[in-house]
Design a protein around this motif. Structure first.
Motif, short mmCIF file in Angstrom:
data_model
loop_
_atom_site.label_atom_id
_atom_site.label_comp_id
_atom_site.label_asym_id
_atom_site.label_seq_id
_atom_site.Cartn_x
_atom_site.Cartn_y
_atom_site.Cartn_z
N PHE A 24 -1.04 40.48 -16.58
CA PHE A 24 -2.16 41.07 -15.72
C PHE A 24 -3.38 41.74 -16.85
O PHE A 24 -4.39 42.05 -16.27
N SER A 25 -2.77 42.11 -17.98
CA SER A 25 -3.78 42.66 -18.72
C SER A 25 -4.87 41.58 -19.44
O SER A 25 -6.08 41.97 -19.24
N ARG A 27 -5.49 38.91 -17.76
CA ARG A 27 -6.50 38.50 -16.61
C ARG A 27 -7.55 39.60 -16.63
O ARG A 27 -8.68 39.37 -16.21
N ASN A 28 -7.16 40.80 -16.65
CA ASN A 28 -8.12 41.77 -16.20
C ASN A 28 -9.22 41.76 -17.46
O ASN A 28 -10.42 41.95 -17.13
N THR A 102 -9.40 50.82 -16.03
CA THR A 102 -7.97 50.60 -15.44
C THR A 102 -7.12 51.73 -15.81
O THR A 102 -5.95 51.84 -15.82
N ALA A 104 -6.93 54.90 -14.73
CA ALA A 104 -6.25 55.72 -13.64
C ALA A 104 -5.04 54.90 -13.10
O ALA A 104 -4.00 55.22 -12.71
N PHE A 105 -5.36 53.38 -13.01
CA PHE A 105 -4.35 52.49 -12.69
C PHE A 105 -3.33 52.52 -13.59
O PHE A 105 -1.96 52.59 -13.08
N ASP A 106 -3.30 52.47 -14.70
CA ASP A 106 -2.21 52.74 -15.73
C ASP A 106 -1.71 53.86 -15.80
O ASP A 106 -0.15 53.76 -15.73
N ARG A 107 -2.10 55.00 -15.20
CA ARG A 107 -1.45 56.11 -15.13
C ARG A 107 -0.54 56.19 -14.07
O ARG A 107 0.50 56.40 -13.98
N ARG A 108 -1.12 55.30 -12.85
CA ARG A 108 -0.16 55.14 -11.71
C ARG A 108 0.88 54.25 -11.88
O ARG A 108 2.07 54.36 -11.49
N LEU A 109 0.89 53.37 -12.69
CA LEU A 109 2.03 52.39 -13.09
C LEU A 109 2.96 53.17 -13.64
O LEU A 109 4.02 52.90 -13.77
N LEU A 119 3.63 48.91 -21.76
CA LEU A 119 2.21 48.96 -21.17
C LEU A 119 1.40 48.98 -22.51
O LEU A 119 0.38 48.14 -22.54
N VAL B 81 -5.95 53.92 -5.94
CA VAL B 81 -6.39 53.76 -7.40
C VAL B 81 -5.50 52.38 -7.63
O VAL B 81 -4.34 52.17 -7.47
N LEU B 82 -6.56 51.40 -7.66
CA LEU B 82 -6.15 49.93 -7.88
C LEU B 82 -6.93 49.29 -8.95
O LEU B 82 -7.58 50.05 -9.50
N ASN B 85 -9.72 43.64 -10.31
CA ASN B 85 -9.55 42.35 -10.75
C ASN B 85 -8.38 41.54 -10.26
O ASN B 85 -8.20 40.54 -10.53
N LEU B 86 -7.35 42.35 -9.73
CA LEU B 86 -6.16 41.74 -9.63
C LEU B 86 -6.09 41.70 -7.88
O LEU B 86 -6.59 42.52 -7.14
N TYR B 94 3.03 43.87 -10.04
CA TYR B 94 2.90 44.58 -11.04
C TYR B 94 3.79 45.94 -10.60
O TYR B 94 4.48 46.60 -11.39
N PHE B 95 3.67 46.25 -9.59
CA PHE B 95 4.43 47.65 -8.90
C PHE B 95 5.93 47.26 -9.00
O PHE B 95 6.80 48.15 -9.15
N ALA B 98 7.13 47.76 -12.38
CA ALA B 98 7.02 49.13 -12.66
C ALA B 98 8.62 49.83 -12.00
O ALA B 98 9.18 50.44 -12.62
#
Lengths: 267, 217
Positions: A24-25, A27-28, A102, A104-109, A119, B81-82, B85-86, B94-95, B98
């Motif tokens: 996904f990295s 892809r992003n 990304t 904030a999104f990485d923080r959420r992950l 990560l 918080v998304l 691109n996905l 992804y989650f 996680a």
């Protein structure tokens, strides 16, 4: 804080953290249409413009490892400069944009239980793969304008790869550091322009001066030029370029780690 | 500040303080949530609701006080918080990675119940605000956590989705999950076990409420 998973303990996870994050990295980082357009159109146009501007007058270029002053074709030398410059902008911009968007999104992950180190490793590898591909493309397009011998071309490719890794890492650092897009774009564009064009002797009074050794593109430019024009492989200079890359990358990943860590430990 | 945990509580905050420079947002907030309880935290704009929720979730450290959580936590932030691109399906994977989940069954069920299965292959950047919020909520619920913290979770939902949302919450409650919903507007007070007003940086249980609100303090 970790959201532990007692309910799922004992069952095998369906998705490995590293391959998922890497996929996904990647892809992003490859979804940036502006960067793709820059790559496809800007690289050849930039080569064309810069070599036309430089003409074929001879230029004196100093190889620092030997102290030798090379007399080289200005147009060809400028092609190397133009390639380095295009790569700084494209890799810096693509990685900066992807990382910043990304964060904030990485923080959420991480909050959801992603291991930070996994990560970080996936992001680093993905930056490495994307920037190396950009360098490869720029080196291939160069062949339309100039056909050095294989060893010379390989030296230019190596120089391009190192500058791509360096500015990819700078993009990563700025992506986790600066507050808004414009600051980051400005720093990447101005930094890349200054860095790469000061190395070229065309109309540049600073060329061949020792101060240039303190710029990130010094090593890759020396390696590329040494290989293409003097049949010399200046490994130390290539390593110097890699040191810049490693430095930016380490600083960026450290800040990434700090900015994605969880605030509180749970009882 | 006492440090003896309440044995019946799955989430407990005691005397939580939080300031941003001279602005004291939380001034000794206390909250106790038991398994199967649905608690609403209500406050005006700028009263510190999101600060409280972030402090409870652990994304913002408290200056003083204590937050105790037993079990797993799901947190749904107010702003989705998304990764634009996905796709929806890629977010699930992804989650799931996680949370180390064994599969996507729960995620698919949530997507179906919130009624957006037709968007599974769409990138988040192409989704409407309401669908983004559904995905945001799905990610918080994906691992079926013991405690759920939801910050304005039904913003942007149409009426039908709003009702589906409450069906989901009912289901969670019946299965003993604790749910805290933060909102500036409570349309139906009787859906909650308890409402707490965030006033002056402290939580005050609402004792008088409309209709047939039952208060279990």
């Amino acid at each position: 804080m970790s959201t532990s998973e007692p309910r799922h303990a004992g069952t095998a996870p369906a998705f490995g953290q590293f391959p998922t994050a890497l996929r996904f990295s990647l892809r992003n980082q490859t979804r940036n249409r502006m960067a793709a357009l820059l790559l496809l159109v800007f690289v050849p146009v930039w080569y064309l413009l810069m070599s036309a501007m430089a003409g074929d007058e001879s230029l004196r270029f100093k190889l620092y490892s030997t102290g030798e002053m090379l007399v080289v074709d200005g147009g060809r030398l400028t092609l190397i400069s133009a390639g380095l410059n295009a790569i700084t902008m494209i890799t810096g911009f693509a990685v900066f944009d992807a990382v910043r968007k990304t964060l904030a999104f990485d923080r959420r992950l991480v909050f959801a239980g992603y291991r930070q180190s996994v990560l970080v490793a996936a992001k680093t590898l993905s930056v490495g793969l994307v920037t190396t591909a950009v360098a490869g493309y720029a080196a291939l397009v160069l062949l339309v304008f100039w056909r050095p011998d294989l060893a010379g071309w390989a030296s230019v490719l190596a120089g391009f790869t190192v500058i791509a890794l360096t500015y990819g890492a700078l993009g990563l650092l700025l992506g986790v550091l600066v507050k808004n897009d414009l600051e980051g774009f400005f720093l990447i564009i101005m930094g890349g322009l200054m860095d790469t064009f000061l190395q070229n002797p065309i109309g540049n009074p600073l060329a061949n001066k020792p101060v240039l050794q303190w710029f990130p593109s010094f090593g890759p430019m020396q390696f590329g030029v040494g290989g293409a024009f003097a049949d010399t492989a200046l490994w130390g200079h290539l390593a110097l370029g890699l040191t810049w890359s490693a430095g930016f990358c380490a600083a960026g990943l450290l800040i990434f780690r700090l900015r994605t860590r969880n605030a509180a430990a749970r009882a | 500040m006492t440090s003896v945990p309440d044995p019946g509580a799955v989430l407990e905050a005691r005397d939580v303080h939080k300031s941003f420079r001279a602005h004291h947002v939380l001034r000794g907030a206390d909250l106790r949530v038991a398994p199967g309880q649905l608690v609403g935290v209500v406050g005006e704009n700028g009263s510190g609701k999101s600060t409280l929720l972030k402090t409870l979730a652990g994304t913002l450290p408290a200056d003083r006080g204590e937050v105790r959580l037993s079990g797993s936590l799901g947190y749904c932030p107010q702003v989705p918080v998304l990764n634009h691109n996905l796709t929806v399906g890629q977010h699930l994977r992804y989650f799931a990675a996680a949370h180390r989940l064994p599969g996507l069954d729960r995620g698919r069920e949530l997507i179906r119940r919130l009624g957006y299965e037709q968007y599974e292959e769409k990138p988040a950047g192409e989704l409407s605000g309401g669908t983004l919020q559904k995905l945001n909520l799905t990610l918080a619920l994906l691992h079926d956590p013991d405690v759920l913290l939801l910050d304005e979770p039904y913003q942007g939902f149409d009426w039908e989705t709003y009702l589906h949302f409450w069906d989901l919450v009912e289901d969670l409650r019946e299965r003993g999950r604790a749910v805290v919903i933060i909102t500036h507007l409570v349309f139906e007070q009787d859906r909650f076990d308890r409402l707490e007003d965030l006033v002056g940086g402290r939580l005050e249980p609402r004792t008088v409420s409309g209709r047939d609100t039952h208060v279990n303090v």
